[in-house]
Design an enzyme around this catalytic site. Structure first.
Site, mmCIF file in Angstrom:
data_model
loop_
_atom_site.group_PDB
_atom_site.id
_atom_site.type_symbol
_atom_site.label_atom_id
_atom_site.label_comp_id
_atom_site.label_asym_id
_atom_site.label_seq_id
_atom_site.Cartn_x
_atom_site.Cartn_y
_atom_site.Cartn_z
ATOM 1 N N GLN A 135 -4.678 -1.720 10.032
ATOM 2 C CA GLN A 135 -4.629 -2.999 9.555
ATOM 3 C C GLN A 135 -5.339 -4.264 10.474
ATOM 4 O OE1 GLN A 135 -3.600 -3.539 6.208
ATOM 5 N NE2 GLN A 135 -4.156 -5.566 6.210
ATOM 6 N N LYS A 193 0.882 -1.197 0.219
ATOM 7 C CA LYS A 193 -0.090 0.042 -0.031
ATOM 8 C C LYS A 193 0.942 1.188 0.055
ATOM 9 C CE LYS A 193 -4.047 -2.174 2.349
ATOM 10 N NZ LYS A 193 -4.283 -2.681 3.709
ATOM 11 N N ASP A 223 -10.853 2.798 4.658
ATOM 12 C CA ASP A 223 -11.359 1.346 4.533
ATOM 13 C C ASP A 223 -12.829 1.398 4.082
ATOM 14 O OD1 ASP A 223 -9.132 -0.681 4.484
ATOM 15 O OD2 ASP A 223 -8.818 -0.279 6.822
#
Ligand code: GUN
Length: 293
Positions: free
Chosen positions: A97, A53, A120
């Protein structure tokens, strides 16, 4: 007949080129989008996702950083990191995460993220907006899958779509998006899960079969209708002594067998995963654009 291989790298490259234009426009206004990833613990798969990412962000001019925390981090510590990110103007969007170590509460953690920075699309406010068809952000993996289908002109309207797995991150949001009244929606969606009685009865009926269960060899050739599109969201490490790292990555789908039956199929790696990263970047650019309004 051999299936068409859906090239996630090509689609992601094109998608990112369009994103780079939006980043350029922001730069003209003196805005550089900022993305932060919070990584708790030392799960190697998570660390590898976060690295990819970060690299992809840098390539299109997004500032990115990683906050690395030890596996034993208590909730109070994570909460104050989140409060800091919520207040930091350089950070337009951030992610925590998953999975988190077990002393940490995922729901509480997600709830604390400022919704306008939740790139997200995990916060209940953003899930709600998406569900109502008024999305602020799109969940990255479902959004990426829809972009792949669009790029390959795969019709969702009227299609029978079967999704294996009902996770918060992939199966459920994707089922909502594909059933919506929208250009890349209007599908008839079936979600199969651990309590579904007979998966094959459903999968053999699918024009588009999407597997997001996280188990190798879940989808085999006899489960697939000839000519169907097969999307593989799985990312499973299997031991392979002949590989340099001692393992290799495979999806949920038996690629060798299914590619003889399907009309189109995504490879692993090189399929959905690259689009997930691209969509996260898109949400970050959107967050920066929204801030300026
Ligand atoms: N773990 C697996 N996929 C994801 C994702 O898309 N976002 C976050 N934050 N964690 C994940």
């Amino acid at each position: 007949m051999e299936a068409i291989i859906i090239d996630g790298k090509k689609v992601a490259d094109e998608f990112r080129a369009r994103l780079a234009e939006r980043v350029e426009k922001l730069a003209q206004r003196g805005v550089i989008p900022g993305l932060t990833a919070v990584l708790v613990g030392d799960d190697p798969a998570s660390a590898s996702y976060v690295r990819s990412k970060k690299k992809a962000a840098a390539e299109i001019g997004i500032n990115s950083s990683v906050v690395e925390l030890p596996a034993g981090t208590p909730q109070s510590e994570l909460d104050s990191i989140i409060d800091g990110l919520n207040a930091d103007d350089r950070v337009h969007g951030y992610i925590v995460q998953l999975p988190l170590p077990k002393q940490l509460n995922v729901e509480k953690t997600i709830q604390r993220i400022l919704p306008v920075k939740d790139v997200d699309c995990f916060h209940p406010e953003n899930v709600g907006l998406m569900t109502l068809g008024r999305p602020r952000f799109l969940p990255a993996t479902p959004g990426g899958i829809i972009e792949l289908l669009r790029a390959y002109n795969i019709q969702t309207s009227g299609a029978e779509v079967v999704i294996l797995g009902r996770s918060d991150i992939v199966g459920r949001p994707l089922s909502i998006m594909l059933a919506q009244k929208a250009v890349m929606g209007n599908a008839t969606v079936t979600v199969c899960h651990t309590r579904t009685r007979d998966w094959v009865r459903h999968t053999r009926n699918a024009d588009i079969l999407i597997s997001a269960v996280g188990r190798a060899n879940t989808v085999t050739a006899e489960m697939v209708k000839p000519g169907a599109t097969v999307i593989d969201v799985g990312m499973n490490r299997i031991d392979d002594p002949s590989a340099k790292k001692g393992y290799r990555l495979v999806g949920d789908v038996d690629f060798a067998g299914v590619s003889q039956v399907a009309g189109a199929i995504t490879p692993v790696p090189g399929g959905v995963g690259l689009m997930t990263v691209a969509m996260l970047l898109a949400n970050t650019v959107t967050a920066a654009e929204l801030r300026g309004q």
